[in-house]
Design a protein around this motif. Structure first.
Motif, mmCIF file in Angstrom:
data_model
loop_
_atom_site.group_PDB
_atom_site.id
_atom_site.type_symbol
_atom_site.label_atom_id
_atom_site.label_comp_id
_atom_site.label_asym_id
_atom_site.label_seq_id
_atom_site.Cartn_x
_atom_site.Cartn_y
_atom_site.Cartn_z
ATOM 1 N N ALA A 199 74.019 50.874 52.505
ATOM 2 C CA ALA A 199 74.741 52.138 52.690
ATOM 3 C C ALA A 199 73.780 53.296 52.932
ATOM 4 O O ALA A 199 74.038 54.164 53.768
ATOM 5 C CB ALA A 199 75.632 52.422 51.482
ATOM 6 N N VAL A 200 72.656 53.324 52.214
ATOM 7 C CA VAL A 200 71.654 54.379 52.414
ATOM 8 C C VAL A 200 71.109 54.312 53.839
ATOM 9 O O VAL A 200 71.033 55.335 54.540
ATOM 10 C CB VAL A 200 70.508 54.265 51.381
ATOM 11 C CG1 VAL A 200 69.305 55.129 51.779
ATOM 12 C CG2 VAL A 200 70.997 54.645 49.990
ATOM 13 N N ARG A 201 70.742 53.134 54.280
ATOM 14 C CA ARG A 201 70.180 52.989 55.635
ATOM 15 C C ARG A 201 71.198 53.375 56.705
ATOM 16 O O ARG A 201 70.881 54.103 57.654
ATOM 17 C CB ARG A 201 69.683 51.556 55.836
ATOM 18 C CG ARG A 201 68.459 51.235 54.991
ATOM 19 C CD ARG A 201 67.890 49.853 55.284
ATOM 20 N NE ARG A 201 68.778 48.761 54.908
ATOM 21 C CZ ARG A 201 68.865 48.232 53.690
ATOM 22 N NH1 ARG A 201 68.129 48.724 52.705
ATOM 23 N NH2 ARG A 201 69.689 47.230 53.456
ATOM 24 N N THR A 202 72.434 52.926 56.546
ATOM 25 C CA THR A 202 73.482 53.240 57.520
ATOM 26 C C THR A 202 73.797 54.733 57.512
ATOM 27 O O THR A 202 73.973 55.341 58.577
ATOM 28 C CB THR A 202 74.749 52.413 57.222
ATOM 29 O OG1 THR A 202 74.397 51.025 57.189
ATOM 30 C CG2 THR A 202 75.823 52.649 58.264
ATOM 31 N N PHE A 203 73.854 55.340 56.328
ATOM 32 C CA PHE A 203 74.093 56.776 56.215
ATOM 33 C C PHE A 203 73.024 57.552 56.985
ATOM 34 O O PHE A 203 73.336 58.469 57.755
ATOM 35 C CB PHE A 203 74.108 57.199 54.743
ATOM 36 C CG PHE A 203 74.229 58.685 54.542
ATOM 37 C CD1 PHE A 203 75.440 59.335 54.724
ATOM 38 C CD2 PHE A 203 73.123 59.439 54.170
ATOM 39 C CE1 PHE A 203 75.547 60.715 54.542
ATOM 40 C CE2 PHE A 203 73.226 60.806 53.980
ATOM 41 C CZ PHE A 203 74.442 61.442 54.169
ATOM 42 N N ASN A 204 71.762 57.201 56.792
ATOM 43 C CA ASN A 204 70.680 57.916 57.473
ATOM 44 C C ASN A 204 70.785 57.804 58.992
ATOM 45 O O ASN A 204 70.579 58.795 59.702
ATOM 46 C CB ASN A 204 69.319 57.416 56.988
ATOM 47 C CG ASN A 204 68.970 57.904 55.602
ATOM 48 O OD1 ASN A 204 69.561 58.862 55.095
ATOM 49 N ND2 ASN A 204 68.023 57.251 54.965
ATOM 50 N N VAL A 205 71.121 56.632 59.486
ATOM 51 C CA VAL A 205 71.273 56.456 60.937
ATOM 52 C C VAL A 205 72.435 57.301 61.450
ATOM 53 O O VAL A 205 72.297 58.049 62.429
ATOM 54 C CB VAL A 205 71.479 54.967 61.299
ATOM 55 C CG1 VAL A 205 71.920 54.818 62.745
ATOM 56 C CG2 VAL A 205 70.207 54.183 61.044
ATOM 57 N N MET A 206 73.585 57.217 60.777
ATOM 58 C CA MET A 206 74.757 57.972 61.233
ATOM 59 C C MET A 206 74.531 59.482 61.117
ATOM 60 O O MET A 206 74.983 60.245 61.970
ATOM 61 C CB MET A 206 75.994 57.531 60.458
ATOM 62 C CG MET A 206 76.400 56.097 60.780
ATOM 63 S SD MET A 206 77.872 55.565 59.902
ATOM 64 C CE MET A 206 79.119 56.361 60.916
ATOM 65 N N LEU A 207 73.818 59.908 60.075
ATOM 66 C CA LEU A 207 73.501 61.329 59.920
ATOM 67 C C LEU A 207 72.603 61.799 61.066
ATOM 68 O O LEU A 207 72.821 62.871 61.630
ATOM 69 C CB LEU A 207 72.825 61.560 58.565
ATOM 70 C CG LEU A 207 72.653 62.996 58.121
ATOM 71 C CD1 LEU A 207 73.999 63.671 57.896
ATOM 72 C CD2 LEU A 207 71.829 63.033 56.834
ATOM 73 N N SER A 208 71.625 60.979 61.441
ATOM 74 C CA SER A 208 70.730 61.355 62.544
ATOM 75 C C SER A 208 71.482 61.428 63.869
ATOM 76 O O SER A 208 71.075 62.144 64.780
ATOM 77 C CB SER A 208 69.552 60.378 62.655
ATOM 78 O OG SER A 208 69.966 59.139 63.190
ATOM 79 N N GLU A 209 72.585 60.701 63.974
ATOM 80 C CA GLU A 209 73.433 60.742 65.180
ATOM 81 C C GLU A 209 74.468 61.861 65.099
ATOM 82 O O GLU A 209 75.323 61.967 65.973
ATOM 83 C CB GLU A 209 74.148 59.398 65.342
ATOM 84 C CG GLU A 209 73.213 58.247 65.614
ATOM 85 C CD GLU A 209 73.926 56.897 65.574
ATOM 86 O OE1 GLU A 209 75.067 56.810 65.063
ATOM 87 O OE2 GLU A 209 73.322 55.932 66.054
#
Length: 125
Positions: A103-113
């Motif tokens: 969830a942390v990794r996915t959150f960071n990717v989606m936040l950067s997008e």
């Protein structure tokens, strides 16, 4: 001395997780966190059993700015109960549970997008 609830007023990627907490924005927080458009908050749930509708009040108050909610369920993936998943569906939010690390990794990717993402993350050791 005044003790306030933990709150970071803004959006920030999560730099690290583990040892019972999270690091972000040059700060650290011990315990679970809730990352919503209005900021990063200390979050009271400590186990999967604590994930009730009431625990997600801030998310449900902010539905206009959230399309996807990532729920970090601890060290392992745990599927959300159908009734809780339905609450999010009724609010127009796609809720996806996964391990806290994923969830942390996915959150960071989606936040950067610059996606309309929120995360509710149980702390892990």
């Amino acid at each position: 001395m005044e003790i306030r609830d933990a709150h970071f007023p803004g959006r920030a990627p999560l730099d690290a997780y583990g040892d019972g907490g999270f690091r972000f924005a040059k700060m650290s927080h011990r315990g679970s966190v809730l990352c919503v458009p209005s900021g990063i908050f200390g979050w009271s749930p400590v186990s999967f059993a604590d994930l009730t509708v009431e625990a997600f009040e801030k998310v449900l108050d902010d539905t206009a700015d959230i399309e996807v909610l990532l729920i970090g369920t601890g060290p392992d993936l745990r599927p959300l109960p159908a009734d809780l998943k339905q609450v999010f569906r009724d609010a127009g939010i796609i809720a996806d549970s996964m391990s806290t690390g994923a969830a942390v990794r996915t959150f960071n990717v989606m936040l950067s997008e610059e996606r309309a993402v929120a995360a509710a993350l149980l702390a892990v050791d």
